[in-house]
Design a protein around this motif. Structure first.
Motif: not given
Length: 903
Positions: A533-537, A542-547, A556-558
């Motif tokens: 679960g942590v790895a998936a998060l 990483d995938a959504m960090g730029a948008c 993202a903070g949560m």
């Protein structure tokens, strides 16, 4: 003198006296038509010696024009907008269509701008705001004024609203909702007062006529004034309207025209009204107003506007006029306003001059809406596009205009309206992708409004409908659907939605799989691997960090919290809080404070957690963010549990438990279990947490697993917590966070069957790398207890003293007492305690949460005005909090504040 209204007059006079003395107050007068609300407002205006008076009235025909009421109330002082903080000034200019740079007309920021403007005016002399017929005031103006009224505190301002109650179908009015403000309900005059008023009005009436009027009026003062000499049957309301209608009918024709024009207009500009009168009939002049003024129907205000003397005169004038006359009046006003260059009022009156679809008028409304958009007035854009749609003959064009209205409503922060308009538009739009865009609006707002179940169904249905047309949009909608299902606590639905998106091969299928893995890993003791679960998060981050849009950044903070990165979450929260305060984005601030409060709790910044959660809960209440308010309550409940305040903990967690939606219900159960643990009720703590981890929705329970371990060990049944300890240890190892690994080591020490000393030492070493002071103190306490039982008293006292000092600093009363008890058992002689905040030299603890916020900002050199803009308070209220804080801190100046340690 108003007969029979001694109590009401005293309430009004007391409100004015308090305002003159520098204390704000608000009152909502309620009652049927004619009961005396307007008369009490007139009394207030007449009794406002030494005060500035602002007066406005809701107008039924203008109730759909956003901010029309605010424009009328503040019109003489709009030149003061330039003195407001920049973001507030731009928001108010946008709302009132005053031009300037394009800006978002954030409805809450408009309310804050109104608050600041009223406070500025009150700095010169006390201020009285009177709003008659508040039930007819447009919703945007009413919301802004109510927002400001709820935040008044230490200003010399009094606000009085008068609103009609619906007492029958003939006089039904929209409800004026003023939750949280004091109200005064006006009832009919008693028999003696009614008789005295009638005798004063018509002293020579025969006895039988007097008795008939008294019986028919039922104590309604306006009926007692209007009915003498007028026969007829019907309710007092109907007979009053007939009385006014007869007076209007008796006027010369030009005067009747002028009364109708004033009745259907909101501004009452004498020049516009007279010019319109000339366009709707024979030439008219200012002199033609005189008969209406003598008849007590019209009056001129101090700023030269024309208004009816009583709201029911407006009703009578409009109702008695033929349809043709009403339409002609609106056409004439539309032309007069166009000549004045007021395209907004031109468009509104033009829309009211037709009774069937008219593409020309619809196009005028659309062009005006775009003019409003350029000025940033999203609420006005929405209203004009909706009006344009209602007049549009073509179905597809009507759908397009309704869609534009829905988008503008969402941008204006009007979620209920946006959802309704989007649903209407979908029925008219032939394009599936256009309908998908509207569904996105509806579903997103439903999720924000705590209707996550509706949201995930809407998202999923629309995603399926556009998969072939636009796979990328479909994938985005499937992701939002899965996230909404998780918010609703329906993890089976979330997995099903994700699986459907993967089966259809949407481009973001890996993200859907990752989301399912994330929430599976958040359910302790489930079949899923917490490390996965942590790895998936991390994959998602990483995938959504730029948008990241603003709300995505909050999410993202949560996510940082979910992988144990408390410092990272705190940094995100601090950055967003700074941005949103600078922008005045109060609607976004509540979820940020939700995130900040949770990080403050974990980092041991309990005073900051209290101030943030208190402010966040108030903002969430004002902005209708119910789910966020409940979440914040559970955070405050956890703080109360740590401090041993049982009554407050139970109160703050009750609603979350009754709702049963994760993670708030899980946090609430964990808070109560922590309370039990601190108070030595180990079996109760264990059973509650066992129920949580055995339940179907366990999101948020990971943080409570160490409490379950300790409760089981202290209850003498350690075997019941071994699985929980293993699950938590796997999660902690994957997070790579020292504080989480420290707590996992502590759990292992509690359950160790051989010497736990190395595990306790390892836990403390990890704690010292930084993290969570309360958890470190608990480890010190447990290690000290073990050392004392092992007869290593000197070593035990060192650990127990460290625990005691930390618990005292944090204000954790039950845990402080446990540490003292252990120290006494270890041979220490302790006298007294350090519960008194002054004994700890804890200056921050002397202040209320709001005083602490204000003094911290003042210590940085900010002015009262700048602080008010940050905290959504008026400058004078800021000054009041400083006035209260100075003696508590033993200082008299801002410079002295800067030298204090306020945490």
């Amino acid at each position: 003198m108003l007969l029979g209204r001694d109590g009401e007059l005293a309430a009004i006079d007391g409100l004015l006296d308090r305002a003159r003395a520098g204390r704000s107050g608000t009152l909502v007068l309620r009652g049927e038509a004619g009961i005396g609300k307007s008369a009490l407002l007139d009394h207030a205006a007449g009794a406002a010696d030494g005060m500035r008076v602002l007066r406005g009235t809701g107008v039924e025909t203008e109730s759909g024009m956003p901010y029309a009421g605010l424009h009328l109330l503040l019109g003489r002082h709009l030149d003061r907008i330039g003195g407001l903080p920049y973001a507030q000034a731009e928001a108010l200019r946008a709302a009132l269509n005053m031009g300037g740079p394009e800006a978002e007309s954030d409805r809450f920021l408009v309310g804050l701008a109104v608050l600041t403007l009223l406070a500025d005016l009150a700095e010169e002399r006390p201020l009285l705001c009177l709003v008659d017929d508040a039930h007819w005031m447009d919703g945007a103006s009413a919301e802004a004024l109510l927002f400001a009224a709820r935040r008044l505190d230490a200003e010399p301002i009094a606000v009085v609203f008068a609103a009609r109650d619906a007492v029958g179908p003939e006089c039904a009015a929209p409800e004026f909702v003023a939750q949280g403000l004091p109200e005064l309900y006006l009832r009919g005059l008693d028999g003696d007062a009614a008789a005295a008023l009638l005798a004063d009005r018509a002293p020579g009436l025969p006895g039988h006529v007097r008795r008939e009027i008294l019986a028919g009026a039922m104590g309604n003062p306006l009926a007692l004034l209007e009915l003498p000499g007028r026969g007829g049957h019907g309710s007092a309301y109907e007979r009053i309207l007939r009385s006014f209608a007869e007076r209007i009918a008796a006027l010369p024709e030009p005067a009747r025209r002028l009364v109708l024009l004033v009745g259907v207009d909101d501004l009452g500009d004498a020049g516009v009204v007279v010019k319109a009168a000339g366009r709707s009939g024979a030439a008219a002049s200012i002199d033609d107003l005189e008969p209406a003024e003598r008849a007590g129907l019209l009056r001129t205000t101090s700023d030269g506007r024309l208004e009816v003397r009583h709201p029911l005169i407006r009703t009578a004038a409009v109702r008695e006029a033929t349809l043709g006359l009403r339409l002609a009046a609106h056409r004439a006003l539309a032309e007069a306003y166009l000549e004045r260059g007021d395209v907004c009022h031109h468009a509104w009156h033009l829309a009211r001059s037709v009774t069937e679809p008219d593409e020309h008028v619809a196009a005028v409304l659309e062009r005006t809406a775009e003019t409003e958009r350029n000025a940033g007035g999203n609420a006005a854009v929405a209203a004009m596009y909706e009006a344009a749609a209602d007049l549009t003959p073509d179905q597809a064009e009507r759908g397009r205009r309704l869609a534009a209205a829905a988008r503008a409503s969402a941008d204006a922060g009007l979620p209920e309206r946006a959802v309704e308009l989007a649903a209407r538009a979908e029925a008219d739009l032939p394009d599936p992708l256009a309908r998908a865009e509207l569904t996105l609006i509806r579903a997103s707002l439903a999720d924000e409004q705590d209707r996550a179940g509706d949201a995930h169904r809407l998202f999923a249905e629309t995603a399926a409908s556009v998969t072939r047309l636009d796979p990328r949009t479909s994938g985005y909608l499937y992701f939002q659907a899965a996230a909404a299902a998780a918010n609703a606590g329906d993890f089976a639905a979330m997995d099903g939605i994700a699986a459907e998106g993967v089966r259809l091969g949407v481009p973001n299928a890996p993200h859907l799989r990752a989301l399912s893995r994330v929430f599976a890993g958040q359910n302790p003791l489930a079949d899923a691997d917490p490390a996965d679960g942590v790895a998936a998060l991390r994959e998602l981050m990483d995938a959504m960090g730029a948008c990241y849009a603003p709300r995505d950044r909050i999410r993202a903070g949560m996510w940082h919290l979910m992988i144990g990165d408390v410092r990272g979450a705190a940094e995100v929260a601090a950055d967003l809080e700074r941005r949103f305060r600078d922008r005045g984005a109060i609607g976004l601030l509540a979820p940020v404070l939700m995130l900040r409060t949770r990080t403050d709790l974990m980092l041991g910044r309990f005073r900051d957690a209290l101030t943030g959660a208190t402010e966040g809960a108030r903002i969430a209440t004002d902005t209708g963010q119910h789910r966020i308010r409940v979440y914040l309550d559970t955070s405050l409940g956890q703080l109360a549990a740590i401090q041993g305040d049982e009554e407050r903990c139970l109160e703050l967690t009750e609603e979350a438990l009754s709702r049963g939606l994760p993670p708030s219900n899980v946090h609430a159960a964990a808070a109560r279990s922590l309370l039990d643990l601190g108070l030595g009720r180990y079996e109760a703590a264990l059973e509650r947490l066992a129920d949580v981890v055995a339940g179907p929705t366990r999101q948020g329970a990971i943080a409570a697993l160490p409490d379950m371990v300790e409760a089981a060990v202290r209850a003498g049944v350690p075997e019941r917590a071994r699985d929980a300890a293993v699950w938590h240890a796997d999660w902690a190892a994957q997070t790579q966070q020292p504080w989480a690994q420290a707590v996992a080591a502590r759990c292992a020490a509690l359950l160790a069957t051989d010497d736990p000393d190395p595990l306790y030492s390892k836990a403390l070493d990890l704690h010292r790398e930084g993290g969570t002071p309360f958890e470190q103190a608990r480890t010190e306490l447990l290690y000290g207890e073990f050392l004392r039982r092992s007869r290593r008293r000197n070593d035990a006292r060192a650990r127990l003293h460290a625990a005691l000092e930390a618990f005292e600093r944090l204000g954790a009363a039950p845990w402080t007492e446990r540490a003292r008890t252990e120290l006494r058992a270890a041979g220490e002689s302790l006298t007294g305690g350090r519960d008194d905040p002054t004994a700890r030299d804890d200056l921050a603890a002397r202040l209320t949460p709001q005083e602490l916020q204000v003094t911290r900002l003042a210590a940085t050199g900010l002015s009262n005005r700048e602080i008010g803009a940050q905290l959504f308070l008026s400058p004078r209220t800021v000054g009041y909090h400083l006035y209260k804080a100075y003696p508590k801190l033993g200082v008299t100046t801002r410079a002295a504040l800067a030298r204090l340690d306020l945490g």
